[in-house]
Design a protein around this motif. Structure first.
Motif, PDB file in Angstrom:
ATOM      1  N   ASN A   1      -1.426  11.724   3.345  1.00 57.25           N
ATOM      2  CA  ASN A   1      -2.499  11.140   4.152  1.00 57.25           C
ATOM      3  C   ASN A   1      -3.610  10.527   3.311  1.00 57.25           C
ATOM      4  O   ASN A   1      -4.785  10.498   3.723  1.00 57.25           O
ATOM      5  CB  ASN A   1      -3.087  12.176   5.114  1.00 57.25           C
ATOM      6  N   ALA A   2      -3.239  10.056   2.130  1.00 45.98           N
ATOM      7  CA  ALA A   2      -4.224   9.398   1.260  1.00 45.98           C
ATOM      8  C   ALA A   2      -3.561   8.223   0.564  1.00 45.98           C
ATOM      9  O   ALA A   2      -2.358   8.250   0.259  1.00 45.98           O
ATOM     10  CB  ALA A   2      -4.784  10.381   0.234  1.00 45.98           C
ATOM     11  N   VAL A   3      -4.328   7.164   0.357  1.00 50.39           N
ATOM     12  CA  VAL A   3      -3.802   5.977  -0.307  1.00 50.39           C
ATOM     13  C   VAL A   3      -3.708   6.265  -1.811  1.00 50.39           C
ATOM     14  O   VAL A   3      -4.699   6.649  -2.456  1.00 50.39           O
ATOM     15  CB  VAL A   3      -4.714   4.766  -0.047  1.00 50.39           C
ATOM     16  N   GLN A   4      -2.514   6.092  -2.355  1.00 45.86           N
ATOM     17  CA  GLN A   4      -2.291   6.342  -3.777  1.00 45.86           C
ATOM     18  C   GLN A   4      -2.498   5.081  -4.608  1.00 45.86           C
ATOM     19  O   GLN A   4      -3.029   5.147  -5.714  1.00 45.86           O
ATOM     20  CB  GLN A   4      -0.857   6.874  -3.985  1.00 45.86           C
TER      21      GLN A   4
ATOM     22  N   LYS B   1      -6.800  -0.686   2.117  1.00 46.82           N
ATOM     23  CA  LYS B   1      -6.580   0.769   2.144  1.00 46.82           C
ATOM     24  C   LYS B   1      -6.665   1.305   3.568  1.00 46.82           C
ATOM     25  O   LYS B   1      -5.815   2.092   4.011  1.00 46.82           O
ATOM     26  CB  LYS B   1      -7.619   1.454   1.255  1.00 46.82           C
ATOM     27  N   GLU B   2      -7.707   0.900   4.288  1.00 46.66           N
ATOM     28  CA  GLU B   2      -7.873   1.369   5.671  1.00 46.66           C
ATOM     29  C   GLU B   2      -6.705   0.925   6.548  1.00 46.66           C
ATOM     30  O   GLU B   2      -6.172   1.700   7.346  1.00 46.66           O
ATOM     31  CB  GLU B   2      -9.197   0.845   6.238  1.00 46.66           C
TER      32      GLU B   2
ATOM     33  N   VAL C   1       0.859  -1.181   0.000  1.00 46.90           N
ATOM     34  CA  VAL C   1       0.000   0.000   0.000  1.00 46.90           C
ATOM     35  C   VAL C   1       0.896   1.232   0.000  1.00 46.90           C
ATOM     36  O   VAL C   1       1.782   1.352   0.861  1.00 46.90           O
ATOM     37  CB  VAL C   1      -0.940   0.020   1.223  1.00 46.90           C
TER      38      VAL C   1
ATOM     39  N   VAL D   1       1.143   5.351   0.290  1.00 45.90           N
ATOM     40  CA  VAL D   1       0.399   6.465   0.870  1.00 45.90           C
ATOM     41  C   VAL D   1       1.185   7.749   0.672  1.00 45.90           C
ATOM     42  O   VAL D   1       2.414   7.776   0.842  1.00 45.90           O
ATOM     43  CB  VAL D   1       0.144   6.234   2.372  1.00 45.90           C
TER      44      VAL D   1
ATOM     45  N   ALA E   1       0.438   3.588   8.153  1.00 42.13           N
ATOM     46  CA  ALA E   1       1.309   4.674   7.677  1.00 42.13           C
ATOM     47  C   ALA E   1       1.228   5.888   8.581  1.00 42.13           C
ATOM     48  O   ALA E   1       2.223   6.612   8.775  1.00 42.13           O
ATOM     49  CB  ALA E   1       0.925   5.057   6.248  1.00 42.13           C
ATOM     50  N   GLN E   2       0.066   6.138   9.162  1.00 39.84           N
ATOM     51  CA  GLN E   2      -0.099   7.286  10.047  1.00 39.84           C
ATOM     52  C   GLN E   2       0.359   7.004  11.475  1.00 39.84           C
ATOM     53  O   GLN E   2       0.447   7.921  12.282  1.00 39.84           O
ATOM     54  CB  GLN E   2      -1.572   7.710  10.053  1.00 39.84           C
TER      55      GLN E   2
ATOM     56  N   LEU F   1      -3.419   2.828   5.480  1.00 39.42           N
ATOM     57  CA  LEU F   1      -3.435   4.224   5.911  1.00 39.42           C
ATOM     58  C   LEU F   1      -3.224   4.336   7.410  1.00 39.42           C
ATOM     59  O   LEU F   1      -2.476   5.201   7.886  1.00 39.42           O
ATOM     60  CB  LEU F   1      -4.773   4.854   5.512  1.00 39.42           C
ATOM     61  N   ARG F   2      -3.863   3.464   8.180  1.00 40.48           N
ATOM     62  CA  ARG F   2      -3.708   3.495   9.637  1.00 40.48           C
ATOM     63  C   ARG F   2      -2.270   3.202  10.049  1.00 40.48           C
ATOM     64  O   ARG F   2      -1.709   3.866  10.921  1.00 40.48           O
ATOM     65  CB  ARG F   2      -4.662   2.484  10.285  1.00 40.48           C
TER      66      ARG F   2
END
Length: 413
Positions: A96-99, A115-116, A91, A93, A122-123, A119-120
């Motif tokens: 703050n958005a999945v590319q 994706k969820e 994934v 990112v 990565a943040q 993103l979680r």
């Protein structure tokens, strides 16, 4: 006594074996877990270093152990089958958005869930870790953040299976060893038990043999008194005969308690009521010695034990207090919910002397004991009574000249 020794032997052996076996099995599982996690981490690192793709391996062959051009970790090697069997997703990112999501090698999760999850992760602040059975690693790239997730479900299941197998082995080994230890314990402790039994039999036989000459000496002393022998010699003989008779009785009592058999009848016993009854019996002696017994604390101290045994124990403690009270002529009895304490002022003592006070024939001051007639066995008997009736008996100094004996049983209610 044989059963108590057998229980102690089995308990000690089982605790030792359990501790060793537990350490071994825990070590096996910890080593297996770390090796498995390290293996998965090497695979994840290889994917990260290769920009989220699996480097090609020779068909049916083994890739070299080092591929700097593919970003493979040192010591990493794989087959073509490994490449096809590895289930992973990537994934990417940015802002703050999945590319993008590459799930071509991991179809068990849908794209939305990946994706969820990506993103979680990565943040978050962790660079690697677990999300269920997925092992992830986060890497910074020129385009943003790349999250590589490898499905380690097979590896985690292997870890769980090993834990269950070792757990079953642990229980089975304990059961087998317990049976073997129980069988071996009879032979192991038999020589010790026989030795103790011989000693107890010797004490019993010797005590009975001593009683006969003591009876003769007592009769002869009475005869000497009637013949007009000087009173001080007659009185001296009577005192020594009485002392020897008391010593013989105490040795027999101690021998009986050494067998370790607690009294069969147990009931709720009020130690305060027992103590007051004994005080009433010994009141003439207390008055003669100009001593007082003061009760403080609660009105009752109820524990579950044998009443006659507690009566004997408290009688010994009161007798000890009467013999050795100096200074203030007061014996204090303090009652709590499950404790009874008997305290009196005595001659200066040290903590070392108090620690030996329950030893057989121990005397803090031998000359003083000759005056009082003490044999050094009374407190030993009291301790044995407590041990065989599931009661704790301790001694402590509240000051240099103040000694306190505490009887403590299990709480009721």
């Amino acid at each position: 006594m044989f059963k108590q020794l057998q229980k102690s032997f089995v308990k000690s052996a089982m605790l030792s074996f359990t501790a060793v076996l537990l350490v071994v099995l825990v070590a096996v599982n910890v080593v297996n877990y770390r090796q498995t996690v390290n293996q998965v981490d090497r695979l994840v690192t290889m994917l990260v270093n290769n920009d989220g793709t699996f480097p090609d391996a020779p068909e049916g062959g083994m890739a070299p152990k080092e591929h700097p051009e593919h970003g493979m970790p040192k010591g990493m090697e794989f087959r073509k089958d490994d490449q096809m069997a590895t289930r992973y997703a990537v994934v990417r990112v940015a802002n703050n958005a999945v590319q993008s999501v590459d799930q071509s090698h991991l179809v068990s999760l849908d794209e939305t869930a990946l994706k969820e999850l990506g993103l979680r992760v990565a943040q978050g602040t962790a660079s690697q870790g677990w999300e269920g059975s997925l092992r992830y690693q986060v890497a910074k790239t020129d385009a943003g953040t790349m999250v590589v997730l490898v499905d380690a479900n097979k590896e985690t299941q292997q870890i769980s299976r090993l834990m269950m197998v070792t757990g079953a082995v642990f229980i089975l080994c304990l059961a087998v060893v317990y049976v073997l230890v129980r069988l071996a314990s009879n032979r192991a402790i038999r020589p010790f038990v026989e030795n103790v039994e011989r000693q107890q039999q010797f004490i019993a036989n010797a005590s009975h043999e001593i009683k006969t000459p003591l009876a003769v000496l007592s009769a002869n002393t009475d005869l000497l008194a009637m013949m007009g022998t000087e009173a001080k010699f007659v009185d001296s003989n009577k005192r020594q005969i009485k002392r020897l008779n008391s010593l013989v009785e105490q040795m027999l009592i101690l021998s009986r308690y050494d067998e370790g058999e607690a009294a069969a009848t147990k009931e709720e016993v009020d130690l305060v009521a027992v103590t007051k009854a004994i005080v009433e019996e010994i009141l003439p002696v207390l008055n003669e010695k100009e001593l007082q017994v003061e009760f403080t604390g609660e009105a009752q101290t109820i524990i579950t034990t044998n009443k006659s045994a507690m009566t004997e124990l408290i009688r010994i403690l009161l007798d000890n207090a009467m013999k050795y009270t100096v200074g203030e002529p007061v014996i204090t009895v303090e009652a709590k919910r499950n404790q009874l304490a008997i305290e009196n002022e005595t001659e200066p003592m040290t903590k070392e002397q108090v620690s030996q006070i329950f030893d057989r024939f121990y005397r803090v001051d031998s000359s003083r004991n000759r005056t009082t007639g003490g044999s050094g066995l009374g407190l030993s008997i009291a301790q044995k009574i407590a041990e065989t009736n599931d009661v704790q008996l301790t001694a402590e100094l509240t000051s240099e000249t103040q000694i306190r004996f505490v009887i403590e049983g299990e709480k009721n209610g």
